[in-house]
Design an enzyme around this catalytic site. Structure first.
Site, PDB file in Angstrom:
ATOM      1  N   ARG A 500       0.828  -1.209   0.000  1.00 57.15           N
ATOM      2  CA  ARG A 500       0.000   0.000   0.000  1.00 57.15           C
ATOM      3  C   ARG A 500       0.863   1.260   0.000  1.00 57.15           C
ATOM      4  O   ARG A 500       2.090   1.184  -0.025  1.00 57.15           O
ATOM      5  CB  ARG A 500      -0.966  -0.025   1.177  1.00 57.15           C
ATOM      6  CG  ARG A 500      -0.319   0.073   2.544  1.00 57.15           C
ATOM      7  CD  ARG A 500      -1.391  -0.016   3.634  1.00 57.15           C
ATOM      8  NE  ARG A 500      -0.809   0.019   4.945  1.00 57.15           N
ATOM      9  CZ  ARG A 500      -1.180  -0.776   5.945  1.00 57.15           C
ATOM     10  NH1 ARG A 500      -2.113  -1.691   5.764  1.00 57.15           N
ATOM     11  NH2 ARG A 500      -0.616  -0.655   7.123  1.00 57.15           N
ATOM     12  N   GLU A 502       2.351   3.077   1.832  1.00 58.08           N
ATOM     13  CA  GLU A 502       2.960   3.287   3.138  1.00 58.08           C
ATOM     14  C   GLU A 502       4.428   2.867   3.052  1.00 58.08           C
ATOM     15  O   GLU A 502       5.289   3.706   2.883  1.00 58.08           O
ATOM     16  CB  GLU A 502       2.179   2.489   4.198  1.00 58.08           C
ATOM     17  CG  GLU A 502       2.554   2.871   5.600  1.00 58.08           C
ATOM     18  CD  GLU A 502       1.397   2.690   6.582  1.00 58.08           C
ATOM     19  OE1 GLU A 502       0.278   2.414   6.170  1.00 58.08           O
ATOM     20  OE2 GLU A 502       1.662   2.842   7.791  1.00 58.08           O
ATOM     21  N   GLU A 795      -1.290  -8.624   8.304  1.00 58.82           N
ATOM     22  CA  GLU A 795      -1.287  -7.531   9.272  1.00 58.82           C
ATOM     23  C   GLU A 795      -2.220  -7.839  10.442  1.00 58.82           C
ATOM     24  O   GLU A 795      -1.943  -7.532  11.582  1.00 58.82           O
ATOM     25  CB  GLU A 795      -1.738  -6.252   8.573  1.00 58.82           C
ATOM     26  CG  GLU A 795      -1.772  -5.034   9.470  1.00 58.82           C
ATOM     27  CD  GLU A 795      -2.010  -3.754   8.691  1.00 58.82           C
ATOM     28  OE1 GLU A 795      -2.524  -3.834   7.555  1.00 58.82           O
ATOM     29  OE2 GLU A 795      -1.670  -2.673   9.197  1.00 58.82           O
TER      30      GLU A 795
HETATM   31  C1  BGC Z   1       1.613   0.311   9.983  1.00 59.74           C
HETATM   32  C2  BGC Z   1       2.018  -0.492  11.169  1.00 59.74           C
HETATM   33  C3  BGC Z   1       2.564   0.502  12.126  1.00 59.74           C
HETATM   34  C4  BGC Z   1       1.381   1.313  12.556  1.00 59.74           C
HETATM   35  C5  BGC Z   1       1.556   2.217  13.698  1.00 59.74           C
HETATM   36  C6  BGC Z   1       0.486   1.188  10.401  1.00 59.74           C
HETATM   37  O1  BGC Z   1      -0.057   1.917   9.410  1.00 59.74           O
HETATM   38  O2  BGC Z   1       1.332  -0.460   8.887  1.00 59.74           O
HETATM   39  O3  BGC Z   1       2.567  -1.666  10.968  1.00 59.74           O
HETATM   40  O4  BGC Z   1       3.352   0.034  13.140  1.00 59.74           O
HETATM   41  O5  BGC Z   1       0.822   1.981  11.475  1.00 59.74           O
HETATM   42  O6  BGC Z   1       0.762   1.770  14.636  1.00 59.74           O
END
Ligand code: BGC
Length: 947
Positions: A500, A502, A795
């Site tokens: 994604r 991120e 996840e």
């Molecule tokens: C991520 C996590 C990260 C979290 C923070 C998410 O968007 O994918 O793995 O640690 O944000 O809580």
């Protein structure tokens, strides 16, 4: 004749004696074979081989010479270590003559065994010094601003700049080195041939502080006595492209966090036979233009119009008259330029297509059979202008459509426009990657087959060091899922997810998983790189960031307990796995600053009861992210982590000989423990259930279910981090089991609770309970994911179920998130029982926990795990047979193992088919809780225990 015979016998016995000595193999420098480095006292290592059991090194000698010839005559003009007594075979810093930029050092080593016999010299290895000072760089930053050509409405994706220059190389060329870096991403070629095989170079850093470069030996790519073409394509990458997840929160700043224009800096140094040199640098002699690469973005993909190819642009003779002279861009004085310290990102594997399905709409879905990070190579035939579009997804909807919702705003689409070559065309993108298992292909004019696509797996090329196999297929699939998820997310930095919008270096994810990572792959140089990113990202106040590198994607992205401790935990785990103290020494000021920050925040109370993290959003931090049921208070977890960090700091201070800090952190750790117990436990030694005991933060959780300290996560962490008095571990273990029972025997833990859960059960005497969770296939569990068809770690525990499909908010539903894969630590450390007692596994325990009986096919009756440590390969293998258990262990040369043989008494044990007492190199040291502990030197051992 007689004399000859005698001579022969004498020679043979010398050879024989030598053959029996220690062999030194796998010579490495800064964790790499024959690398380029700019570490001025690079650390050397080797591994030992021996034909004998129970061997150790009693001394070594290293020779370093400035040429291979000198070294072969053992003339060490740079350094001879002399005969150094002891067992050290790694982390040995070069201590010879000062080294200069570009210097090549050739080295070899030999070892003496325990009885003083010297082994043969190793094969020769080398390392090369990079450019040690900024003044070695004559090259300038050049680029071409094409931002105005980004046309899209939703995405602003300008074309990739192309840069070129031709140079004349005299025919007396001896060697040539190319030093290249970029702000953005580059691919460099000489006469049309790509330099090296790395991908996504030069990697992601805090570009205002440092940028890395790569060095290539391009001697064989250049044509001496002739004109040669230097060419480079640039892309926007992490520097100027889309980054992070800001799109989700409608932040208008979604790209170009560090700069707008990708820039190149390259220096080709050609040395001639007479010692003279030509240095060709990026400057105003270059030309800049455009080509077929119309869009190029890490998250969004590439668009390539082959009909626009500037034919021959990367070869000699191309007419670049209409290309521009690239502007020179100023450097930032504070920016350091250094050798890339990590393992290169590469194509590590190819993946053939598993199946192709035609969709009613005329598009095709290709199933690669495995979720991974990478790209695909397209093979296609058609006419000019045909447009083939490739969309990537991790899952399909039940009706067969590609699921892309969970990519959020990552477009993850590659487009290829054909030039119409009748021979067919082949293309793959250069500067993007996707996390996927399925590819939807549209625009093909002919029916595709399995050869139309080939998957190319990319990732940081971390050598595989671990293996784990059992007779339980679910467990084997789980291990495969863990390793694949690690590979998909260790791409230059440890990311949260590869698909994604991120893909950033979330520190919480990294810290819970780092130890697991060391069991699968050699991640020493990978973390050497990332720990610098972490330190570069440290806030003024001393907190480590939520993610590193740490561009400020959102104002609210600061720090959080459970995440920020990565700055201590990662160097610590690297120290434990590889005995690396340099990372500690270099990071020490940062780590101490972080501990000071915690001390200040605790306001002398040594717990964070005053809502110490109220200034961060979400309040109190993320806590046990993605857990079920009542939430464990973030401030309580923060206090536990504080104690855990203080312990690690004390141990690391001792390791680097800093007695003052050792004393300080030992005292701090004790003070925190005392305060934690007073503040959070009730008279029964339980963590308080009264919400008033905790900070008022809501926690960044799904649903405000309220807080309680009496949770699985609290006890699991308390046991794992040794927060409680040793005598109370049993009690805490009992509470943990009680909580599991109350929850129908199921786990309820999130990111921070899942990792310590099984180790804590094992440590408190509940190995069977740990196995039950581990082998469960019911929701929520690791087995549940496998049962639901996973090929990677998800996840969420229920990212997908066969019954309900994609139940969750698609925006937060990655199918390649390694955090829950942290169970790997228990698999190797408990089920197989491989645990270092000294850093680097110089001494280690094999303490296997045998799976409970009576689980039939759903249990484990056979397990074999191995780990190639910096000391060599360790194996632990156990098998349950009728009335017998066998345990096979291999102990590398120069190490000592304490093997915990699961037996009531030594009388029940046979070693290699003989009674135990007949062995001298394996002796019983003590007995403990169902184990007979055997100390053993190097060798292979087969124990058999009658039940
Ligand atoms: C991520 C996590 C990260 C979290 C923070 C998410 O968007 O994918 O793995 O640690 O944000 O809580």
């Amino acid at each position: 004749m007689k004399i000859y015979c005698l001579f022969l016998i004498a020679t043979l016995s010398v050879l024989n004696a030598k053959a029996q000595g220690l062999g030194a193999v796998y010579l490495r420098c800064e964790y790499k074979e024959n690398p380029v480095t700019d570490v001025t006292s690079p650390r050397l290592s080797w591994e030992l081989t021996s034909k004998e059991n129970d061997q150790v090194q009693s001394a070594y000698q290293i020779l370093v010479a400035s040429s291979a010839e000198l070294l072969s005559e053992s003339k060490a003009d740079l350094w001879s270590s002399g005969k150094v007594p002891g067992r050290a075979t790694y982390q040995i810093g070069y201590q010879g003559k000062p080294l200069e930029s570009r210097q090549i050092c050739y080295w070899k080593v030999r070892s003496w065994d325990k009885s003083g016999r010297v082994g043969q010299w190793s094969k020769m290895a080398s390392w090369e010094m990079g450019l040690l000072s900024k003044s070695d760089w004559q090259a300038q930053w050049i680029g071409l601003d094409l931002n105005h050509l980004g046309k899209g409405k939703t995405y602003h994706l300008p074309p990739a700049p192309y840069l070129r220059r031709e140079v004349f190389i005299k025919n007396t060329m001896k060697k040539a080195r190319l030093y290249v870096t970029a702000l953005g991403l580059y691919e460099f070629s000489i006469n049309g041939k790509k330099a090296g095989d790395a991908f996504l170079t030069p990697g992601w850093t805090d570009y205002d502080k440092r940028v890395y470069y790569q060095t290539y030996d391009v001697t064989s790519s250049l044509k001496p006595g002739s004109v040669n073409a230097l060419a480079s394509q640039l892309s926007y990458g992490w520097y100027a492209g889309y980054l992070g997840y800001s799109l989700l929160v409608q932040n208008p700043v979604v790209r170009a966090f560090y700069g707008k224009v990708p820039l190149l800096k390259a220096q080709l140094e050609v040395t001639y036979q007479d010692g003279t040199k030509d240095i060709f640098t990026t400057d105003q002699h270059w030309k800049a233009g455009q080509g077929a690469l119309l869009e190029s973005d890490l998250l969004n993909g590439e668009t390539y119009d082959a009909s626009l190819e500037a034919q021959g642009w990367d070869r000699v003779g191309f007419n670049d008259k209409n290309w521009k002279t690239p502007p020179i861009y100023p450097d930032k004085p504070a920016r350091q330029i250094q050798v890339y310290p990590g393992p290169p990102v590469r194509i590590t594997q190819t993946m053939p297509v598993k199946s192709v399905t035609e969709r009613a709409t005329g598009s095709y879905i290709f199933d690669m059979g495995q979720n991974f990070a990478g790209i695909v190579r397209l093979k296609v035939k058609g006419v000019k202008g045909d447009t083939v579009r490739l969309r990537f997804g991790e899952k399909l909807y039940p009706d067969g459509r590609l699921m892309t919702e969970n990519l959020r705003m990552a477009r993850a689409t590659d487009t290829y426009i054909l030039k119409g070559d009748p021979q067919g065309e082949r293309w793959e993108p250069k500067f993007t990657f996707h996390g996927f298992q399925y590819v939807e292909v549209t625009g093909l004019k002919t029916r595709p087959d399995h050869q139309t696509l080939l998957g190319l797996v990319i990732g940081s090329d971390t050598p595989k060091v671990g293996s784990f196999e059992t007779d339980n297929s679910m467990v084997n699939q789980l291990y495969s899922n863990i390793d694949w998820t690690q590979r998909a997310n260790y791409i230059d930095i440890p990311t949260d997810c590869p698909q994604r919008d991120e893909r950033i270096g979330w520190t919480g994810d990294a810290q819970v998983y780092v130890k697991s990572a060391t069991f699968n792959r050699d991640v020493a140089s990978f973390f050497t790189k990332w720990v610098v990113d972490l330190n570069d990202g440290q806030f003024e106040n001393g907190a480590y960031p939520l993610y590193a590198p740490a561009p400020s994607l959102r104002k609210t992205d600061t720090f959080s307990p459970g995440w920020m401790e990565a700055g201590i935990i990662c160097p610590y785990q690297i120290y434990r796995a590889y005995a690396d103290t340099r990372m500690i020494v270099q990071g020490w000021p940062h780590m101490v600053r972080f501990m000071d920050f915690l001390e200040k925040r605790s306001k002398g109370a040594y717990v964070f009861k005053e809502n110490a993290f109220d200034d961060i959003d979400p309040k109190g931090g993320f806590g046990d992210w993605l857990s079920f049921g009542k939430k464990t208070p973030p401030d309580m977890l923060a206090s536990f982590y504080y104690a855990y960090c203080a312990d690690m700091m004390a141990e690391m201070a001792e390791a680097i000989g800093n007695q003052k800090d050792y004393a300080h952190f030992t005292k701090t750790a004790a003070a925190i423990r005392k305060a934690v117990l007073t503040h959070y436990t009730d008279s029964e030694g339980r963590f308080k259930t009264d919400e008033k005991a905790y900070g008022k933060g809501e926690g960044y959780v799904d649903g405000a279910l309220g807080f309680t300290g009496h949770t699985q996560t609290a006890y699991a962490n308390a046991i794992y981090m040794k927060i409680l008095k040793e005598t109370d571990t049993g009690k805490a273990g009992a509470y943990l089991v009680e909580l599991l029972k109350a929850n129908g025997g199921k786990l309820g833990t999130g990111f921070l609770g899942a990792k310590p859960l099984l180790p804590a059960l094992s440590a408190s005497g509940h190995s069977d309970e740990a196995y039950k969770l581990f082998l469960s296939k019911e929701f929520p569990s690791w087995g549940f994911e496998v049962e639901n068809g996973s090929t990677t770690i998800w996840e969420r525990w229920d990212s997908f179920t066969k019954e309900d499909g994609f139940k969750y908010n698609a925006a937060m539903n990655s199918f390649s998130h390694y955090a829950f894969g942290a169970v790997c630590e228990w698999m190797f450390g408990n089920a197989a029982g491989i645990r270092p007692s000294k850093p680097g596994f110089e001494t280690f325990d094999i303490r296997p926990e045998i799976a409970p009986d009576g689980m039939g096919k759903d249990g484990i009756n056979y397990l074999i795990a191995s780990l190639h440590t910096i000391n060599g390969k360790i194996t632990s293998e156990w098998r349950k047979e009728t009335e017998k258990l066998t345990l096979k262990v291999t102990v590398p040369v120069n190490t000592t193992a304490h093997i915990y043989v699961p037996a009531e008494s030594p009388n029940h044990i046979q070693l290699d088919g003989k009674p135990f007492s007949t062995f001298t190199n394996a002796k019983v040291t003590k007995q403990e809780k169902g184990y007979v502990i055997v100390e053993a030197g190097s060798g292979a051992y087969q124990f058999s225990v009658s039940q």
